[in-house]
Write a protein that holds these residues in place. Structure first.
Motif, short mmCIF file in Angstrom:
data_model
loop_
_atom_site.label_atom_id
_atom_site.label_comp_id
_atom_site.label_asym_id
_atom_site.label_seq_id
_atom_site.Cartn_x
_atom_site.Cartn_y
_atom_site.Cartn_z
N ALA A 225 4.26 -27.80 -54.64
CA ALA A 225 4.99 -28.35 -55.78
C ALA A 225 6.23 -29.07 -55.26
O ALA A 225 6.51 -29.08 -54.06
CB ALA A 225 5.38 -27.24 -56.75
N HIS A 226 6.98 -29.66 -56.16
CA HIS A 226 8.23 -30.31 -55.76
C HIS A 226 9.21 -29.23 -55.30
O HIS A 226 9.30 -28.16 -55.88
CB HIS A 226 8.81 -31.07 -56.95
N TRP A 227 9.96 -29.54 -54.23
CA TRP A 227 10.87 -28.55 -53.67
C TRP A 227 11.92 -28.08 -54.68
O TRP A 227 12.47 -26.98 -54.55
CB TRP A 227 11.58 -29.13 -52.44
N GLY A 228 12.21 -28.87 -55.70
CA GLY A 228 13.22 -28.49 -56.68
C GLY A 228 12.90 -27.20 -57.41
O GLY A 228 13.80 -26.50 -57.91
N TRP A 229 11.61 -26.83 -57.44
CA TRP A 229 11.22 -25.62 -58.14
C TRP A 229 11.71 -24.35 -57.45
O TRP A 229 11.76 -23.29 -58.08
CB TRP A 229 9.71 -25.57 -58.32
N ILE A 230 12.09 -24.42 -56.17
CA ILE A 230 12.65 -23.23 -55.54
C ILE A 230 13.98 -22.85 -56.17
O ILE A 230 14.41 -21.69 -56.08
CB ILE A 230 12.80 -23.40 -54.01
N PHE A 231 14.63 -23.83 -56.80
CA PHE A 231 15.87 -23.55 -57.53
C PHE A 231 15.63 -23.40 -59.03
O PHE A 231 16.25 -22.57 -59.69
CB PHE A 231 16.89 -24.67 -57.29
N LEU B 4 16.59 -13.67 -54.11
CA LEU B 4 15.45 -14.57 -53.97
C LEU B 4 15.92 -15.96 -53.55
O LEU B 4 15.37 -16.57 -52.62
CB LEU B 4 14.68 -14.66 -55.28
N ASP B 5 16.96 -16.45 -54.19
CA ASP B 5 17.44 -17.80 -53.92
C ASP B 5 17.94 -17.95 -52.49
O ASP B 5 17.77 -18.99 -51.86
CB ASP B 5 18.56 -18.17 -54.90
#
Length: 489
Positions: free
Chosen positions: A158-164, A20-21
């Motif tokens: 949302a904030h892009w940081g949530w992809i991590f 996923l990451d």
């Protein structure tokens, strides 16, 4: 549900997280660039840092899993990957984010080979293992399907940081379940000495498991240098000093690795295995598939957005039906291989994929998504049938070398995939430059031409598979300690 199946849940979750990451980042890159005021170089290295470390350390990660045990390698890699994901999600500048991405690559290089080494020990019964492999492969395919969609949704809402940061709860759940359910023993020197397991090379075993530090170092240097050259060659120039130097370092380190492996008593890879039809032919078939497919996935995503006007979320969603069918196909592929043989099953999968890639070349300026969907589905059906390919290649290695075998397969896929993106990208650019007309027209003509070349390359894997994998069986009919396949990416 018994402990073995809970162990499969833990292993599948870890696989899901790493797959996923690797797919959520690309769609979110424009948002990350705006928020952190990234340079173009910094933006490229957010992607490249992960690939560079992951590909460079895959063989080393496999060897560590063989020597210290897959369970230890699994939890170490899971911990590193989860913590690095949190660091990436909270990154405040490009240096922090690039460093966190490199640490994610390190964690993935430990987790990926360890999962393949764990599954045959968790499921000694061949039929249970076949079922587990199908479930696990389907989970990997689902991660590939929802990765771009998830990345697009989070980057827009949302904030892009949530992809991590979404990796943190997945990693914690996988660790908790795995700590309770994964119960496997590490191969000990005593087991080697008494013949309970085999760690022999062509020159015989010593009864002692060793890291083969010279092999680890030379393989890592060679893969690092080669991956760097393939990633940076297009932007720096293929004849520039740094790129030619990187290729030279890769070649020298590769020769050193071969010399080391031919002289050590316990090599990472027994070089005589490459004389085996199944091992070398299977790796070649996997490489041909990755070469033709990785580049096309990349350029088709561009086509969906530039020619059809898709948003990033819509482009990611466009691949979901293909990946869902791939997941379903992966669950039945072991049964088909048991009935018809691995060679015909894998050859059929590659043939379907070649037909689908060539069929996509019919897309033009007036095409719609409905014109592409049937070919996406044919591609997904064929992709799932490649599951037995990994299985029969891994079975060529001794059980105690399952980690390194997984590393070799993943290296083949990653390197050939990078070659596909690089060479097919060069073909597309050269073809587009030779044409005249509006930019969209020249891109589409070059894209269609490149698709035909990619389809022909994948098609070469059909006779290779029929020859190299003939009279082989899948996990359902091999000894209980055999290895198992990974999800098809």
């Amino acid at each position: 549900m018994s402990g073995r199946w809970w162990a499969l849940v833990a292993v599948a979750l870890a696989t899901f997280m790493t797959y996923l990451d690797n797919n959520v980042v690309n769609v979110a890159l424009p948002t990350i660039q705006r928020d952190l005021a990234l340079t173009i170089s910094g933006l490229e290295w957010i992607v490249s840092a992960y690939i560079l470390v992951f590909a460079g350390l895959l063989l080393a990660g496999g060897r560590l899993a063989d020597v210290f045990g897959p369970r230890a390698a699994f939890f170490t890699g899971l911990t590193v990957f989860t913590l690095a994901s949190v660091a990436a999600g909270l990154a405040w500048n490009q240096e922090t984010l690039i460093g966190a991405r490199a640490l994610q690559g390190l964690g993935a290089a430990l987790v990926t080979p360890a999962t393949l080494a764990l599954l045959p020990r968790i499921f000694p019964d061949p039929r249970e293992r076949a079922t587990a492999v199908g479930v696990w492969s389907a989970v990997g395919a689902l991660a590939l399907a929802i990765g771009p969609l998830t990345g697009g949704f989070l980057s827009e809402n949302a904030h892009w940081g949530w992809i991590f940061l979404i990796n943190a709860p997945i990693g914690v759940v996988a660790a908790v379940i795995g700590a309770r359910a994964i119960r496997v023993e590490r191969v000990t020197p005593e087991q080697v000495a008494t013949g309970q397991v085999t760690v022999a090379s062509g020159r015989g075993a010593t009864g002692r498991l060793s890291l083969d530090l010279p092999g680890l170092a030379t393989s890592a240097v060679s893969l690092f240098a080669l991956t760097y050259a393939l990633i940076e060659g297009a932007s720096r120039g293929w004849t520039s000093g740094p790129i030619l130097g990187a290729f030279a370092v890769a070649a020298v380190a590769a020769v050193a690795f071969l010399v080391v492996e031919s002289r050590t008593a316990q090599p990472m890879i027994d070089l005589t295995l490459f004389r085996e039809r199944v091992f070398s032919g299977g790796l070649l078939a996997m490489g041909l598939w990755a070469f033709g497919v990785f580049g096309i996935y990349f350029f088709t995503a561009i086509y969906l957005q530039s020619a059809l006007g898709f948003s990033p979320i819509e482009a990611g969603a466009g691949f979901v039906p293909m990946a869902l069918l791939m997941a379903v196909s992966a669950t039945v592929a072991p049964r088909l291989a048991e009935r018809f043989g691995s060679g015909p099953t894998v050859a059929a999968g590659l043939g379907l994929m070649a037909v689908a890639v060539a069929g996509l070349s019919s897309a033009g300026e007036g095409s719609h998504y409905g014109d592409l969907l049937p070919w996406f589905l044919v591609y997904g059906l064929g992709g799932g049938l490649l599951v037995p390919l990994t299985n029969v290649v891994l079975n060529a290695m001794p059980p105690a070398r399952a980690g390194v075998a997984s590393g070799v397969l993943n290296v083949s896929r990653e390197v050939f995939g990078l070659l596909g993106v690089t060479i097919l990208g060069a073909v597309l650019s050269a073809r587009q430059s030779a044409l005249t007309g509006p930019p969209l027209h020249t891109f589409l003509e070059a894209y269609r031409f490149t698709l035909l070349i990619a389809g022909a390359i994948v098609l070469v894997g059909v006779p290779v598979s029929l020859y190299s994998l003939r009279r082989t069986r899948t996990a359902a009919s091999v000894p209980a300690e055999s290895a198992v396949p990974e999800p098809v990416a």
